[in-house]
Design a protein around this motif. Structure first.
Motif, PDB file in Angstrom:
ATOM      1  N   MET A   1      47.076  28.407  30.256  1.00 49.37           N
ATOM      2  CA  MET A   1      47.727  29.983  30.145  1.00 49.37           C
ATOM      3  C   MET A   1      46.738  30.737  29.422  1.00 49.37           C
ATOM      4  N   LYS A   2      46.423  31.974  29.750  1.00 49.40           N
ATOM      5  CA  LYS A   2      45.777  32.852  29.039  1.00 49.40           C
ATOM      6  C   LYS A   2      46.439  33.725  28.202  1.00 49.40           C
ATOM      7  N   TYR A   3      46.526  33.428  26.919  1.00 53.00           N
ATOM      8  CA  TYR A   3      47.576  34.183  25.748  1.00 53.00           C
ATOM      9  C   TYR A   3      47.165  35.453  25.733  1.00 53.00           C
ATOM     10  N   ALA A   4      45.857  35.760  25.774  1.00 57.67           N
ATOM     11  CA  ALA A   4      45.257  36.925  25.048  1.00 57.67           C
ATOM     12  C   ALA A   4      45.911  38.109  25.815  1.00 57.67           C
ATOM     13  N   GLU A   5      46.065  38.092  27.301  1.00 58.92           N
ATOM     14  CA  GLU A   5      46.554  39.141  27.759  1.00 58.92           C
ATOM     15  C   GLU A   5      48.130  39.259  27.727  1.00 58.92           C
ATOM     16  N   THR A   6      48.628  38.104  27.582  1.00 56.41           N
ATOM     17  CA  THR A   6      50.092  38.340  26.959  1.00 56.41           C
ATOM     18  C   THR A   6      50.383  39.018  25.857  1.00 56.41           C
ATOM     19  N   GLU A 313      41.591  29.102  16.169  1.00 55.56           N
ATOM     20  CA  GLU A 313      40.156  29.660  16.310  1.00 55.56           C
ATOM     21  C   GLU A 313      39.068  29.300  15.466  1.00 55.56           C
ATOM     22  N   TRP A 376      46.436  38.622  19.973  1.00 57.55           N
ATOM     23  CA  TRP A 376      45.405  38.933  21.141  1.00 57.55           C
ATOM     24  C   TRP A 376      43.862  38.712  20.711  1.00 57.55           C
ATOM     25  N   PHE A 379      43.031  34.906  20.453  1.00 61.09           N
ATOM     26  CA  PHE A 379      43.047  34.291  21.933  1.00 61.09           C
ATOM     27  C   PHE A 379      41.667  34.757  22.609  1.00 61.09           C
ATOM     28  N   GLU A 380      41.312  36.042  22.449  1.00 59.14           N
ATOM     29  CA  GLU A 380      40.214  36.676  23.228  1.00 59.14           C
ATOM     30  C   GLU A 380      39.012  35.839  22.923  1.00 59.14           C
ATOM     31  N   GLU A 383      39.530  31.888  24.209  1.00 56.69           N
ATOM     32  CA  GLU A 383      39.396  31.942  25.562  1.00 56.69           C
ATOM     33  C   GLU A 383      37.984  32.332  26.132  1.00 56.69           C
TER      34      GLU A 383
END
Length: 385
Positions: A1-6, A313, A376, A379-380, A383
């Motif tokens: 799952m892409k968390y940054a967008e969430t 991170e 955000w 996670f950017e 990811e």
């Protein structure tokens, strides 16, 4: 799952619009924070630290995300309100004001000053108005002057048992980074060294691996309600400040130690029956004095997500990833309000809202949007790898 967008989507399309829509006082300036589930104002008093946190929030977003004129206007409204109303004759910040800005509660609490300094530093950068840099610097010096006796004449204890509290060194570790543009490098390093030494060398107990809220002046533990108090959310929030300092100083040992402490506190503070993180605990398992000790609070879970995201991170491990998923699943399935937006603040032990307010005396426009922003950005980077 892409968390940054969430996180980005939640910040920009849910959390910020809620506060933009309901909290602004267009008559007197500043913000209303006592908002019910639907955003309706139920009390008009203004609490200085929540005013300052909202100034900081919109100034920071203006500086770091997008130079939106509406964000700067919102920050200006609060900054001017605080500058004109919130200080006593010695420059200390009152705890609470009427909606018009008349003082209600004396400046007994140094944290109003801490958040005001943060707010004015960010706002000075956003607006280019040097007056606010000067107030931020003066306020910071005032905080340092008061740090050994933060409550001053408002201190209730008699001095027979002189415990020192974790909150101030913790907040200074973040505050000094916030003020890095207006402080001399040696001032920054001095305060960072003080904070790291206090947080990791005094309040972090080597035997248990836990952060204590209060210790004796010599750093020893005291067998009393206050002396046994553990606040898991506080300890974990401080660890992401430590990770930030570790990154700044390129100190891998500090990052590693902070990461280990996050895991240790989570193992201790997680409710194995209902899920979520306890609010208060007693280090020896006695009944805590706080009757709300088994509640699940919004800020505790959000700060834990930030801490785990930063640990992931900078020091990724399988344990961190597992804990992140566990806390993420609990937090996102319990706190957001899909019907009216924003997040509930207070759940009972079973995970149901014990109050449906979206803002009050303690909850404002701060922990939710700050966590959305921090996660955000972490996670950017995660990811992108």
């Amino acid at each position: 799952m892409k968390y940054a967008e969430t996180y980005k989507n939640s910040l920009l399309n849910d959390i910020l619009p809620f506060w933009e829509r309901y909290s602004l006082d267009s008559v007197h300036g500043g913000y209303f924070t006592c908002l019910d589930q639907t955003g309706k104002i139920f009390d008009t008093d203004k609490f200085t630290w929540l005013q300052a946190r909202q100034v900081w929030m919109f100034s920071m977003l203006y500086n770091e995300v997008e130079q939106k004129e509406s964000w700067l206007q919102i920050a200006t409204s609060g900054a001017d309100f605080l500058k004109n109303n919130a200080r006593d004759s010695e420059g200390n910040f009152y705890f609470a004001l009427t909606k018009e800005g008349k003082p209600l509660v004396q400046p007994y609490n140094i944290f109003s000053d801490c958040f005001a300094a943060m707010a004015f530093a960010q706002y000075a950068k956003a607006s280019g108005d040097e007056r606010f840099s000067k107030i931020a610097k003066t306020t910071y010096n005032n905080i340092l002057r008061r740090k050994d006796n933060p409550k001053g004449i408002y201190e209730k204890s008699t001095g027979v048992r002189t415990l020192k509290n974790f909150a101030l060194p913790m907040i200074l570790s973040n505050l000094v980074l916030e003020l890095s543009a207006i402080l001399k490098p040696e001032e920054i390093e001095q305060t960072l060294d003080f904070s790291v030494n206090e947080v990791m060398g005094v309040f972090l107990d080597n035997d248990s691996g836990l952060i204590y809220e209060n210790v004796m002046q010599d750093g020893s533990l005291h067998d009393s309600f206050d002396g046994r108090l553990i606040n898991p959310g506080h300890g974990i929030e401080a660890m992401w400040f430590m990770i930030d300092i570790g990154v700044r100083k390129n100190n891998q040992n500090l990052i590693q130690k902070a990461t280990d402490t996050i895991i240790r506190i989570l193992e201790y503070g997680w409710d194995k029956e209902f899920g979520g993180i306890f609010y208060f605990m007693d280090a020896q398992g006695h009944p805590p004095q706080q009757l709300e000790h088994d509640q699940k609070l919004w800020w505790v879970h959000l700060e834990t997500l930030v801490a785990l995201a930063k640990a992931h991170e900078h020091h990724p491990t399988k344990t961190i990833a597992t804990w992140y998923q566990k806390v993420h699943d609990y937090t996102w399935s319990h706190f957001p309000d899909p019907e009216h937006g924003e997040w509930f603040g207070y759940l009972n032990r079973q995970g149901e809202p014990s109050s449906t307010l979206k803002g009050g005396k303690w909850k404002g426009c701060f922990h939710v949007p700050r966590a959305m922003y921090q996660c955000w950005k972490s996670f950017e980077k995660i990811e992108a790898k």
